[in-house]
Design an enzyme around this catalytic site. Structure first.
Site, short mmCIF file in Angstrom:
data_model
loop_
_atom_site.label_atom_id
_atom_site.label_comp_id
_atom_site.label_asym_id
_atom_site.label_seq_id
_atom_site.Cartn_x
_atom_site.Cartn_y
_atom_site.Cartn_z
N ASN A 47 1.26 3.31 -3.05
CA ASN A 47 1.74 3.70 -4.38
C ASN A 47 1.19 5.06 -4.82
OD1 ASN A 47 2.91 1.20 -4.46
ND2 ASN A 47 1.52 0.35 -5.98
N HIS A 72 2.35 3.08 -9.16
CA HIS A 72 2.18 1.63 -9.36
C HIS A 72 3.38 1.04 -10.10
CE1 HIS A 72 -1.70 1.84 -7.61
NE2 HIS A 72 -2.27 2.49 -8.60
N LEU A 85 11.42 -20.25 -4.61
CA LEU A 85 10.36 -19.47 -3.97
C LEU A 85 9.04 -19.58 -4.73
CD1 LEU A 85 9.50 -17.06 -2.04
CD2 LEU A 85 10.37 -15.55 -3.82
N ARG A 110 -4.88 -2.14 8.91
CA ARG A 110 -6.03 -3.02 8.70
C ARG A 110 -5.65 -4.12 7.71
NH1 ARG A 110 -8.14 2.20 6.96
NH2 ARG A 110 -7.59 2.55 4.78
N ASP A 127 0.83 -1.21 0.00
CA ASP A 127 0.00 0.00 0.00
C ASP A 127 0.87 1.26 0.00
OD1 ASP A 127 -2.34 1.41 -0.04
OD2 ASP A 127 -2.71 1.26 2.12
#
Ligand code: IPE
Ligand code: MG
Length: 216
Positions: free
Chosen positions: A4, A19, A113, A170, A2
């Protein structure tokens, strides 16, 4: 991931520039995770609620997912990265859905990964679809194991560490089932500024926490 939009606004740039920079940050973090032997990273790229944004921003984000997946096969191969997806793929533009399917198939054999992209993802949406699948399969025992088995990626382990950047505290409908015992870290850093150094510090903080999973 969060922050951007705010990162871009502070530089008098369009939100889309944030972004684009955010994608670079994601690559840095993914590269480092692969290098140090993290097994799974899940990136929240686009939520079921993000459709509320302007058509321009939504279109830009969709295109970013598309072109990234198309262009990064060499990066995945070199780093042994396996791509997976969670979210409602049926609700994505056909070309984005096709590219996600192709990338997951092409990288399925890589054993380093696992990077799971949450695109058109909402935890309530995932659970509602899981319960629908259970009804369709005629499942009669509503056990934790059978719910887990009907999630989008049943084999993904529970979340150990959940990091949210950008200062908000949140979960925003992210992995509500899977993060039942996750350690939460909220960083004020805007996502495009989040890099390998802060990720390393966060991992150290995680390592110092005492996890009892409800035990004494
Ligand atoms: C990135 O940050 C989130 C997505 C990739 C959709 P935001 O776009 O939410 O940035 P802020 O919160 O407006 O700064
Ligand atoms: Mg935001």
């Amino acid at each position: 991931m969060d922050g951007n939009g705010r990162w871009a606004q502070r530089r008098n740039l369009p939100r889309t520039a944030g972004h684009k920079e955010g994608l670079n940050a994601a690559k840095q973090v993914v590269k480092m995770a692969a290098d140090i032997g993290v097994k799974c990273v899940t990136l929240y790229a686009f939520s079921t609620e993000n459709w509320k944004r302007t058509v321009e921003e939504v279109g830009f984000l969709m295109n970013l997912v598309l072109t990234h997946l198309r262009g990064e096969f060499a990066f995945y191969k070199k780093n042994g990265i396996r791509i997976r997806h969670i979210g409602d793929i049926a609700g994505l533009p056909a070309n984005v859905a096709a590219e996600i399917r192709r990338a997951t198939a092409d990288t399925a054999g890589f054993t380093g990964l696992t990077v799971t992209l949450a695109v058109n993802y909402g935890s309530r949406n995932e659970l509602a679809r899981a319960f629908s699948k259970m009804l369709n399969d005629g499942v009669t025992d509503c056990s934790e194991d059978s719910i887990q088995a009907h999630l989008d990626e049943p084999a993904l382990p529970d979340v150990d560490l959940l990091i949210r950047t950008g200062g908000e505290q949140r979960l925003s409908n992210f992995l509500l089932w899977q993060a039942a015992y996750a350690e939460l870290v909220f960083s004020r850093t805007l996502w495009p500024d989040y890099g390998a150094d802060e990720f390393r510090r966060t991992l150290a903080e995680f390592g110092a926490r005492s996890r009892r999973f409800g035990g004494a």
